[in-house]
Design a protein around this motif. Structure first.
Motif, PDB file in Angstrom:
ATOM      1  N   PRO A 255      45.850   5.453 -25.855  1.00 52.07           N
ATOM      2  CA  PRO A 255      44.646   4.749 -26.517  1.00 52.07           C
ATOM      3  C   PRO A 255      43.397   3.506 -25.867  1.00 52.07           C
ATOM      4  CG  PRO A 255      46.646   4.288 -28.080  1.00 52.07           C
ATOM      5  CD  PRO A 255      46.953   4.928 -26.350  1.00 52.07           C
ATOM      6  N   VAL A 256      44.542   3.251 -24.797  1.00 55.11           N
ATOM      7  CA  VAL A 256      43.277   2.162 -24.159  1.00 55.11           C
ATOM      8  C   VAL A 256      42.819   3.178 -22.766  1.00 55.11           C
ATOM      9  CG1 VAL A 256      43.277  -0.094 -22.257  1.00 55.11           C
ATOM     10  CG2 VAL A 256      45.169   0.102 -24.896  1.00 55.11           C
ATOM     11  N   TRP A 257      43.039   3.560 -23.177  1.00 58.67           N
ATOM     12  CA  TRP A 257      42.509   4.590 -21.285  1.00 58.67           C
ATOM     13  C   TRP A 257      41.255   5.635 -22.284  1.00 58.67           C
ATOM     14  CZ3 TRP A 257      41.270   5.930 -17.142  1.00 58.67           C
ATOM     15  CH2 TRP A 257      40.934   6.797 -16.273  1.00 58.67           C
ATOM     16  N   ARG A 258      42.169   6.554 -23.647  1.00 56.36           N
ATOM     17  CA  ARG A 258      40.418   6.915 -23.781  1.00 56.36           C
ATOM     18  C   ARG A 258      39.551   6.005 -24.324  1.00 56.36           C
ATOM     19  NH1 ARG A 258      42.568  12.420 -26.031  1.00 56.36           N
ATOM     20  NH2 ARG A 258      44.291  11.819 -25.885  1.00 56.36           N
ATOM     21  N   ALA A 259      40.129   4.846 -24.615  1.00 58.51           N
ATOM     22  CA  ALA A 259      38.131   3.367 -25.110  1.00 58.51           C
ATOM     23  C   ALA A 259      37.710   3.143 -23.838  1.00 58.51           C
ATOM     24  CB  ALA A 259      39.203   2.450 -25.874  1.00 58.51           C
ATOM     25  N   PHE A 260      38.827   2.924 -22.848  1.00 63.31           N
ATOM     26  CA  PHE A 260      38.072   2.688 -21.845  1.00 63.31           C
ATOM     27  C   PHE A 260      37.480   3.606 -21.262  1.00 63.31           C
ATOM     28  CE2 PHE A 260      38.211   2.707 -16.615  1.00 63.31           C
ATOM     29  CZ  PHE A 260      38.235   1.468 -16.736  1.00 63.31           C
ATOM     30  N   LEU A 261      37.926   5.129 -21.182  1.00 64.32           N
ATOM     31  CA  LEU A 261      36.954   6.021 -20.465  1.00 64.32           C
ATOM     32  C   LEU A 261      35.356   6.341 -21.492  1.00 64.32           C
ATOM     33  CD1 LEU A 261      39.251   8.580 -20.089  1.00 64.32           C
ATOM     34  CD2 LEU A 261      38.060   7.661 -18.206  1.00 64.32           C
ATOM     35  N   GLN A 262      35.448   6.017 -22.702  1.00 65.92           N
ATOM     36  CA  GLN A 262      34.679   6.327 -23.645  1.00 65.92           C
ATOM     37  C   GLN A 262      33.778   5.184 -23.062  1.00 65.92           C
ATOM     38  OE1 GLN A 262      33.489   8.631 -26.150  1.00 65.92           O
ATOM     39  NE2 GLN A 262      34.706   9.669 -24.975  1.00 65.92           N
ATOM     40  N   LYS A 263      34.046   3.799 -22.971  1.00 67.88           N
ATOM     41  CA  LYS A 263      33.316   2.677 -22.523  1.00 67.88           C
ATOM     42  C   LYS A 263      32.394   2.857 -21.411  1.00 67.88           C
ATOM     43  CE  LYS A 263      31.436  -1.126 -23.684  1.00 67.88           C
ATOM     44  NZ  LYS A 263      30.258  -1.363 -25.234  1.00 67.88           N
ATOM     45  N   LEU A 264      33.252   3.114 -20.791  1.00 64.06           N
ATOM     46  CA  LEU A 264      32.511   3.861 -19.000  1.00 64.06           C
ATOM     47  C   LEU A 264      31.519   4.234 -19.037  1.00 64.06           C
ATOM     48  CD1 LEU A 264      32.549   3.311 -15.733  1.00 64.06           C
ATOM     49  CD2 LEU A 264      35.002   5.092 -15.904  1.00 64.06           C
ATOM     50  N   MET A 265      32.100   5.721 -19.227  1.00 59.44           N
ATOM     51  CA  MET A 265      30.731   6.902 -19.525  1.00 59.44           C
ATOM     52  C   MET A 265      29.539   6.422 -20.123  1.00 59.44           C
ATOM     53  SD  MET A 265      33.188  10.104 -20.167  1.00 59.44           S
ATOM     54  CE  MET A 265      33.958  10.044 -21.502  1.00 59.44           C
ATOM     55  N   ALA A 266      29.905   5.028 -21.560  1.00 62.99           N
ATOM     56  CA  ALA A 266      28.537   4.767 -21.564  1.00 62.99           C
ATOM     57  C   ALA A 266      27.944   3.590 -21.384  1.00 62.99           C
ATOM     58  CB  ALA A 266      29.165   4.439 -23.656  1.00 62.99           C
ATOM     59  N   LEU A 267      28.581   3.586 -20.251  1.00 55.95           N
ATOM     60  CA  LEU A 267      27.902   2.359 -19.816  1.00 55.95           C
ATOM     61  C   LEU A 267      27.057   2.598 -18.394  1.00 55.95           C
ATOM     62  CD1 LEU A 267      30.709  -0.416 -20.218  1.00 55.95           C
ATOM     63  CD2 LEU A 267      28.869  -1.220 -20.867  1.00 55.95           C
ATOM     64  N   LEU A 268      27.444   3.636 -18.244  1.00 50.93           N
ATOM     65  CA  LEU A 268      27.280   4.534 -16.582  1.00 50.93           C
ATOM     66  C   LEU A 268      25.673   4.946 -17.319  1.00 50.93           C
ATOM     67  CD1 LEU A 268      30.154   5.556 -15.159  1.00 50.93           C
ATOM     68  CD2 LEU A 268      28.416   4.313 -14.024  1.00 50.93           C
ATOM     69  N   ALA A 269      26.047   5.587 -18.358  1.00 50.18           N
ATOM     70  CA  ALA A 269      24.591   6.537 -18.671  1.00 50.18           C
ATOM     71  C   ALA A 269      23.436   5.140 -19.456  1.00 50.18           C
ATOM     72  CB  ALA A 269      24.807   7.254 -20.429  1.00 50.18           C
ATOM     73  N   THR A 270      24.003   4.317 -20.090  1.00 47.30           N
ATOM     74  CA  THR A 270      22.882   3.638 -20.520  1.00 47.30           C
ATOM     75  C   THR A 270      22.037   3.151 -19.418  1.00 47.30           C
ATOM     76  OG1 THR A 270      23.845   2.425 -22.304  1.00 47.30           O
ATOM     77  CG2 THR A 270      22.326   1.493 -21.489  1.00 47.30           C
ATOM     78  N   ASP A 271      22.978   2.689 -18.202  1.00 44.46           N
ATOM     79  CA  ASP A 271      22.312   2.151 -16.699  1.00 44.46           C
ATOM     80  C   ASP A 271      21.808   3.430 -15.726  1.00 44.46           C
ATOM     81  OD1 ASP A 271      22.344  -0.256 -14.948  1.00 44.46           O
ATOM     82  OD2 ASP A 271      22.972   1.242 -13.710  1.00 44.46           O
ATOM     83  N   GLY A 272      21.481   4.490 -16.025  1.00 51.56           N
ATOM     84  CA  GLY A 272      20.679   5.471 -15.488  1.00 51.56           C
ATOM     85  C   GLY A 272      21.877   5.965 -14.118  1.00 51.56           C
ATOM     86  N   VAL A 273      23.149   6.256 -14.451  1.00 52.74           N
ATOM     87  CA  VAL A 273      24.090   7.016 -13.633  1.00 52.74           C
ATOM     88  C   VAL A 273      24.308   8.139 -14.377  1.00 52.74           C
ATOM     89  CG1 VAL A 273      26.385   6.544 -12.867  1.00 52.74           C
ATOM     90  CG2 VAL A 273      24.470   4.563 -12.872  1.00 52.74           C
ATOM     91  N   SER A 274      24.176   9.568 -14.150  1.00 52.38           N
ATOM     92  CA  SER A 274      24.587  11.370 -14.972  1.00 52.38           C
ATOM     93  C   SER A 274      26.347  10.900 -13.881  1.00 52.38           C
ATOM     94  CB  SER A 274      23.221  11.375 -14.142  1.00 52.38           C
ATOM     95  OG  SER A 274      22.391  11.434 -14.753  1.00 52.38           O
ATOM     96  N   TRP A 275      26.653  10.838 -12.850  1.00 46.38           N
ATOM     97  CA  TRP A 275      27.858  11.323 -12.535  1.00 46.38           C
ATOM     98  C   TRP A 275      28.563  10.723 -11.548  1.00 46.38           C
ATOM     99  CZ3 TRP A 275      30.510  15.903 -12.410  1.00 46.38           C
ATOM    100  CH2 TRP A 275      31.136  16.200 -10.939  1.00 46.38           C
ATOM    101  N   VAL A 276      29.787  10.127 -11.344  1.00 40.21           N
ATOM    102  CA  VAL A 276      30.714   9.527 -11.157  1.00 40.21           C
ATOM    103  C   VAL A 276      31.997  10.143 -10.880  1.00 40.21           C
ATOM    104  CG1 VAL A 276      31.855   8.599 -13.416  1.00 40.21           C
ATOM    105  CG2 VAL A 276      32.068   7.114 -11.919  1.00 40.21           C
ATOM    106  N   GLU A 277      32.372   9.766  -8.943  1.00 44.95           N
ATOM    107  CA  GLU A 277      33.508   9.629  -8.553  1.00 44.95           C
ATOM    108  C   GLU A 277      34.449   8.983  -8.520  1.00 44.95           C
ATOM    109  OE1 GLU A 277      32.563  11.743  -4.601  1.00 44.95           O
ATOM    110  OE2 GLU A 277      30.981  13.260  -6.423  1.00 44.95           O
ATOM    111  N   LEU A 278      35.641   8.651  -9.775  1.00 45.04           N
ATOM    112  CA  LEU A 278      36.057   7.585  -9.552  1.00 45.04           C
ATOM    113  C   LEU A 278      37.793   6.974  -8.615  1.00 45.04           C
ATOM    114  CD1 LEU A 278      36.499   7.174 -13.196  1.00 45.04           C
ATOM    115  CD2 LEU A 278      35.059   5.442 -11.367  1.00 45.04           C
TER     116      LEU A 278
END
Length: 585
Positions: A255-278
């Motif tokens: 559950p934390v992993w799913r929420a983490f991923l959603q928050k991460l992608m939302a923050l990146l998209a808001t910042d103008g980042v379209s792609w991420v390699e982690l």
């Protein structure tokens, strides 16, 4: 010699001292400009600057004027002196000042608002655990049923509160109440798991609010950690490692992993980042929802990545988000057996999830771990096993994240290139190696540069001392990355802080240079599996290529033009009439 009389001085000025308009001065200035122009042709962003549209050129000129205005009105010597004399302030204000001291002020500027909206392309160097702001991660953990806290000793002294390793993970409710004794007292039984909410509410320093502030301080480097240079680089790396000790298990529960991923992608998209390699560095301790027993492999974890990316891209917020890939990373400090086991896990997971794993790396402090020459047997074994299994797992090595010159750690740069790395993480010491610089250019290897990380971890005192401008001037392809923003103090997942620091700190960069760095992040992104020939072909072809990379470069270019048009529309009336557009280039 007697002083020159006024009459003699007037005659000398009129007859002997050349005027700025005289041919000899003009010829000198033309030669000077020609020399500068010739040098600028060697820059890695030269072609990008030459291809700017009229709107983009105007936007670059506007941003240059805004930058100059803010240097005159915000980052002033008088303000610096005022703060220096204020006993309540420890800040010194100047362009390119230390990130931890400048952060609040930079976020209040017009330049920040502009860079925040910039399409930044891809984030190519970031460590998964340290991406979502700590306060956000703690809020997720505290609202996830079943999360518990344990410690090997009672957290009853200042030293134990400061440095004791913690475990925060899911546990089933106990059939009977836990043994008496708060974790904050000497009566606590070591290794006992206490419900996280109970531990937070009982925190002696202010209940749940105090608990969150304390745990935040355990997970984020304080400004003093980066500024107190007399402690040395080893001290900051030790503090850095303690932050990861706390974060080590929090997101390893479904559950934390799913929420983490959603928050991460939302923050990146808001910042103008379209792609991420982690960078992905996890032992096998991930648990499904409601289970304490860890999974025996990584398949469910990657199933969640697949599901959450699809879910986010289906939202309005994620419509322009391209996705996530992982770069598998082993700790270079680990024993040989652990590294081989991790390599096997990487290959097995790649076979199941080929589109989610981009390549392989080794992470951890280079000064405190094994050099690449030490790891050659394991790396050659890994490459052979990849060939046997028919998987494409190229290297994306950390190298040169150091201050040395010719020592074993600095020499990792040689091995990274000889082993065929497609990008180099940090490459901080590369500027000392003229032959390697030539090889990096010839092989079209990208440097994943992380300026704020390098500053906070004491490789450099400020952005003004960073070697990235030297690499750009020598034609080395680079991109900007944020490395570990949750720990380093950005309180953000995006890259605006690094982009802002680079723009404000380096005179030769400008908005056009930032645009080139962002374009590079798309050009060198690992969107799909490719052999070396196809990889190099698509990098050369850039936006005229026919594959995924060419398509996404064209998409980024459209977003760049929209961004430049927004700048002209928003700020053109105030900043668009003075100066020349070419001044920003």
């Amino acid at each position: 010699m007697p002083p020159i009389s006024d009459q003699d001085w007037d005659e000398m000025v009129a007859q002997e001292i050349p005027k700025p308009s005289d041919p000899v001065i003009q010829q000198y200035l033309q030669s000077r400009q020609a020399l500068m122009d010739e040098e600028h042709k060697q820059r890695s962003d030269y072609s990008f600057r030459q291809s700017l549209s009229p709107i983009a050129k105007e936007a670059c000129a506007i941003v240059s004027r805004i930058r100059d205005e803010e240097q005159r009105t915000i980052w002033t010597a008088s303000l610096e002196e005022q703060l220096a004399q204020d006993p309540s302030s420890s800040r010194i204000v100047f362009p390119g000042m230390m990130f931890n001291l400048a952060k609040d002020l930079m976020e209040s500027t017009t330049l920040w608002k502009i860079i925040r909206k910039m399409p930044k392309g891809g984030l190519l160097h970031a460590h998964c655990d340290a991406m979502v702001p700590i306060a956000t991660l703690l809020a997720i953990a505290l609202t996830t049923p079943g999360m518990h806290l344990s410690s090997p000793v009672p957290l009853s002294t200042p030293s134990s509160l400061h440095a004791t390793p913690l475990s925060i993970r899911f546990r089933q409710p106990l059939p009977s109440p836990p043994p008496p004794g708060s974790i904050w007292t000497d009566a606590y039984q070591p290794e006992t798991y206490i419900p996280l909410t109970d531990a937070a509410d009982a925190f002696p320093g202010g209940g749940r609010d105090g608990f969150c502030k304390w745990l935040y301080s355990r997970c984020v480097l304080a400004p003093g950690d980066a500024v107190n240079q007399h402690h040395g680089q080893d001290a900051i790396w030790e503090a850095f490692g303690r932050c990861f000790q706390v974060l080590g298990e929090v997101i390893h529960y479904e559950p934390v992993w799913r929420a983490f991923l959603q928050k991460l992608m939302a923050l990146l998209a808001t910042d103008g980042v379209s792609w991420v390699e982690l960078r992905f560095t996890w032992p096998l301790n991930y648990c499904r929802e409601g289970r304490e027993e860890p999974e025996s492999d990584y398949n469910h974890m990657f199933t969640v990545i697949e599901e959450e990316v699809v879910k986010f891209k289906a939202t309005d917020e994620g419509a322009g988000f391209w996705g996530i890939r992982m770069i598998w990373a082993s700790f270079r400090q680990n024993p040989i057996r652990h590294i081989i086991n991790d390599m096997e896990n990487c290959i097995m997971t790649k076979l199941e999830w080929p589109h989610l794993i981009a390549g392989y790396d080794l992470v951890g402090p280079e000064d405190d771990g094994r050099a690449l020459t030490d790891l050659l047997p394991e790396l050659f074994w890994f490459r052979k096993q990849c060939a046997v299994e028919g998987v494409e797992l190229p290297f994306f090595f950390h190298a040169g994240e150091c201050l040395g010159d010719g020592d074993e750690v600095d020499n990792n740069l040689y091995d990274a290139l000889l082993l065929g790395t497609r990008r180099i993480g940090h490459g901080f010491s590369l500027y000392k190696h003229p032959r390697l610089i030539q090889a990096v250019r010839d092989k079209r290897v990208l440097i994943e540069s992380c300026p704020i990380s390098n500053e906070v971890l004491r490789l450099t005192g400020s952005i003004m001392q960073h070697p990235l401008p030297a690499l750009l001037a020598r034609g080395v392809a680079c991109s900007l990355c944020n490395d570990d923003p949750a720990i380093l103090g950005q309180d953000a997942a995006g890259m605006t802080h690094d982009f802002w620091q680079a723009l404000q700190g380096w005179e030769n960069l400008g908005l056009a240079g930032l645009g080139s760095l962002a374009e590079n992040s798309v050009r060198w992104a690992a969107f799909e599996d490719q052999d070396n020939e196809a990889w190099t072909r698509d990098i050369r072809a850039a936006s005229v290529g026919g594959g995924i990379k060419g398509e996404r470069l064209r998409q980024w270019s459209v977003e760049w033009e929209r961004f430049c048009l927004w700048i002209v529309t928003e700020y053109g009336e105030k900043y668009g009439e003075t100066g020349k557009a070419g001044d920003a280039l």
